[in-house]
Write an enzyme that holds these catalytic residues in place. Structure first.
Site, PDB file in Angstrom:
ATOM      1  N   LEU A 130       0.846  -1.203   0.000  1.00 42.48           N
ATOM      2  CA  LEU A 130       0.000   0.000   0.000  1.00 42.48           C
ATOM      3  C   LEU A 130       0.881   1.253   0.000  1.00 42.48           C
ATOM      4  CD1 LEU A 130      -3.116   0.303   0.016  1.00 42.48           C
ATOM      5  CD2 LEU A 130      -2.913   0.939   2.416  1.00 42.48           C
ATOM      6  N   GLY A 131       1.681   1.378  -1.069  1.00 44.86           N
ATOM      7  CA  GLY A 131       2.520   2.573  -1.238  1.00 44.86           C
ATOM      8  C   GLY A 131       1.762   3.613  -2.047  1.00 44.86           C
ATOM      9  N   ARG A 132       2.516   4.443  -2.774  1.00 43.01           N
ATOM     10  CA  ARG A 132       1.882   5.542  -3.524  1.00 43.01           C
ATOM     11  C   ARG A 132       0.884   5.009  -4.543  1.00 43.01           C
ATOM     12  NH1 ARG A 132       7.738   7.629  -3.271  1.00 43.01           N
ATOM     13  NH2 ARG A 132       8.026   5.726  -4.464  1.00 43.01           N
ATOM     14  N   ARG A 134       6.466  -5.542 -10.783  1.00 46.46           N
ATOM     15  CA  ARG A 134       7.544  -6.140 -11.559  1.00 46.46           C
ATOM     16  C   ARG A 134       7.215  -7.624 -11.674  1.00 46.46           C
ATOM     17  NH1 ARG A 134       8.684  -1.690 -12.904  1.00 46.46           N
ATOM     18  NH2 ARG A 134      10.608  -0.541 -12.518  1.00 46.46           N
ATOM     19  N   GLU A 165      11.315  -9.282 -19.686  1.00 50.13           N
ATOM     20  CA  GLU A 165      10.649  -8.450 -20.704  1.00 50.13           C
ATOM     21  C   GLU A 165      11.681  -7.993 -21.744  1.00 50.13           C
ATOM     22  OE1 GLU A 165       8.916  -5.149 -18.627  1.00 50.13           O
ATOM     23  OE2 GLU A 165       7.752  -6.429 -17.312  1.00 50.13           O
ATOM     24  N   HIS A 178       4.103  -3.659 -20.478  1.00 51.47           N
ATOM     25  CA  HIS A 178       4.691  -2.753 -19.474  1.00 51.47           C
ATOM     26  C   HIS A 178       4.436  -1.305 -19.886  1.00 51.47           C
ATOM     27  CE1 HIS A 178       8.118  -2.268 -16.310  1.00 51.47           C
ATOM     28  NE2 HIS A 178       7.267  -1.247 -16.256  1.00 51.47           N
TER      29      HIS A 178
END
Ligand SMILES: NC(=O)c1ccc[n+]([C@@H]2O[C@H](COP(=O)([O-])OP(=O)(O)OC[C@H]3O[C@@H](n4cnc5c(N)ncnc54)[C@H](O)[C@@H]3O)[C@@H](O)[C@H]2O)c1
Ligand SMILES: O=C(O)[C@H](O)CO
Length: 315
Positions: free
Chosen positions: A154-156, A234, A263, A281
């Site tokens: 629960l970051g930015r 990621r 990727e 991505h």
């Protein structure tokens, strides 16, 4: 010798992005960290800052070729390609581009959730192929609004995703290393408990060694047959083999994936998985946001070269 305080590092820079950096500072260019050794020793000695874009590892071997390097300015919020321990040990600062991309990445997470639930890719093909005109209706799909979601990290960006999903009347659960101040969202101390409780699991963690396979095979199994995995973080943050197997066996309902291991040459088994929505991505890939990221990267480079405080340091 060319006196270039800036090294533009990465084949991924567009010509417009490169031109903007070159207009601001005298610059050399290398397509990848491995190619830095091809610059002359005298030119390398003039380089004080790197503007970096890409996912190729950037570590001590490259840093040691640049004796006056003081800054690596990453294009992107995720800087897992840069060995920050190596940089710090050499007194090199690292910056990233946080916040300016939150909206776009949160939008694509929600977009993949809706596209996956409502079978929109198949719906498009249904119309174009004339199947609908031929009288056949697309099979009914699944309601997303009002169901439950678990955010891992629960970051930015994770918080912006949760805020959007609250407007979809979803029951919000989350896992983070510690409990956060939230409206009425439910905290889970581990990912398995989170996955057991929800229909959708959205991964918004940082990448890198410390979060490798953070969403484990056990957590994927705990999601169950109605579970959908969304990953915008990621490829490394989930056990990708276990995810492919769960999708192939139908032990989970589906996935929406913007990020993968290796990727862009991703595991080809993904190509046949009809319940997964796959994206290249492109979470931050709008004209507006990519420009804001480029501007923030340049602002960090300019601040360093002018001896001013960095805007968004990470070490
Ligand atoms: N798909 C895309 O195009 C795209 C775009 C931007 C960002 N991203 C990815 O999203 C990530 C998150 O960005 P953000 O700005 O929200 O970052 P952030 O730092 O605000 O949030 C990251 C979350 O990861 C958690 N975390 C960090 N280290 C951890 C650890 N060792 N164990 C468990 N949890 C840990 C943090 O507590 C936090 O909740 C980026 O690092 C990047 O990899 C992807
Ligand atoms: O981390 C980011 O900002 C995006 O994934 C681009 O690399």
């Amino acid at each position: 010798m060319t006196n270039t305080p800036l090294l533009i590092l990465g084949a991924a820079f567009s010509s417009e992005e490169r031109a903007r950096l070159e207009a601001a500072h005298s610059a050399s260019f290398s397509a990848a960290p491995d190619a830095v050794s091809e610059l002359s020793e005298a030119t390398r000695a003039t380089i004080k800052a790197i503007a970096f874009k890409g996912h190729t590892p950037l570590n001590a071997a490259t840093m040691d070729l640049l004796p006056n390097l003081g800054l690596i300015a990453n294009y992107g919020v995720g800087y897992d390609a840069i060995n920050v321990t190596d940089a710090s040990a050499r007194g090199i600062k690292v910056t990233n581009t946080p916040d300016v991309l939150n909206d776009d990445v949160a939008d694509i997470a929600v977009g993949m959730m809706i596209a996956q639930s409502r079978n929109m890719v198949a719906g498009d093909a249904w119309v174009r192929s004339g199947t609908w005109a031929g009288g056949e209706n697309l099979p009914l799909n699944r309601k997303m609004s009002g169901s439950s979601v678990g955010i891992v990290g629960l970051g930015r960006i994770g918080r912006d995703i949760a805020d959007r999903l609250a407007a979809f009347k979803m029951d919000i659960h989350y896992h983070a290393r510690s409990e956060k101040e939230t409206p009425n969202w439910t905290y889970h101390a581990d990912v398995v408990s989170l996955a057991t409780a929800v229909d959708y699991l959205v991964i918004a963690l940082v990448g890198g060694k410390e979060t490798e396979k953070y969403v484990s095979a056990e957590a994927i199994a705990a999601l169950g047959p109605r579970g959908v995995v969304i990953n915008i973080s990621r490829g490394s943050t989930i056990d990708e083999d276990a995810l492919i197997k769960a999708l192939a066996d139908g032990t989970i309902a589906g996935a929406g994936l913007d990020v993968f291991n290796d990727e862009p040459k991703i595991d080809e088994r993904f190509y046949d998985l009809k319940t997964a929505i796959l994206q290249p991505h492109q979470g931050s890939g709008t004209v507006e946001t990519r420009r804001a990221m480029a501007e923030l990267q340049l602002a960090n480079v300019s601040a360093h070269l002018a001896g001013k405080d960095l805007l968004t340091p990470v070490n």
